[in-house]
Motif scaffolding. Sequence first.
Motif, PDB file in Angstrom:
ATOM      1  N   MET A 161       0.847  -1.198   0.000  1.00 33.96           N
ATOM      2  CA  MET A 161       0.000   0.000   0.000  1.00 33.96           C
ATOM      3  C   MET A 161       0.883   1.249   0.000  1.00 33.96           C
ATOM      4  N   ARG A 199       1.854   5.284   0.415  1.00 34.40           N
ATOM      5  CA  ARG A 199       1.558   6.244   1.482  1.00 34.40           C
ATOM      6  C   ARG A 199       0.460   7.213   1.056  1.00 34.40           C
ATOM      7  N   GLY A 254       2.744   1.814   5.355  1.00 34.55           N
ATOM      8  CA  GLY A 254       1.417   1.437   4.899  1.00 34.55           C
ATOM      9  C   GLY A 254       0.429   1.170   6.021  1.00 34.55           C
TER      10      GLY A 254
END
Length: 296
Positions: free
Chosen positions: A1, A3, A266
Amino acid sequence: MSRLFDNYVMVDWSAAAKPATGADSIWIGTLRRDVRLQLRFEAQNPPTRKAALEAITNLLAEFDKRGDRTLIGFDFPFGYPQGTSAALKFEGAPWQTMQAFLSKEIKDKPDNANNRFQVAAMMNRLISGGPFPFWGCPPRDVLTTLQSKKTRPHGPGDVPEHRLAEQAAKGASPIWKLYTAGSVGSQALMGIPVVKKLRDTRADARIWPFETGYKALSREDLDGVKIVMAEIYPSIVKATPAAGEVKDLAQVRAIAEHFAALDEAGKLAAAFGPAKGMTEAQIETIEQEEGWILGV
């Protein structure tokens, strides 16, 4: 994921009635990305709330040129305990009616002179007819509806002493305390109108969790959003001042680094959502009236 944010601006607010710098004044700590996209920290210590708002506005203007998204944290409550708006007989979304009321009633002069004790006394009169629930003020500001010390405990039928967030964040002061150490109530009275002013000038800003929902956020949730404003409680992380530093400066740096590290890993997205076991009724209260502390 990936930022969520490019920059992290953490603000230690103040309700001081005159210009002040150093310890127990306003500190703005900013972790921003340089031309190499590396984070670097810088701090500002404006003497007044007017100067602080100008400094924040200037930072955002710089970030706009780069198309950045910024997290701004303020260390005061964005909302009041459940039922406060109703006790004041306001109609509409509780968090919005409180924002509108305080923005109308609070007078904050360029030299920091302000009427926060008079507004709190008026709110006490509307809520209870006496010196409750707000308390704490210098002797010169004592009124029949505002006393220097707490007059009685909160009981059945009263507005709660603590929000759900304060119950979860051990040691957090109640929003009703206005004077001496831990007087977060005065910071909220003086700060909530500033949050509203920032929001009103930016169509690309959102106030968490009132406008985003109390949920884990994704980049898709923030499409078109350049600023997210959130309540913070710097004491959730340990801050060690360097030689010659005041505690306030160390705290805004430490909390900025904390959120930046979570974001890089993340994990910050999940921090915008509820803890496991929270009920739907509690989530609704947080989204519509009380707000929450990011990271708690």
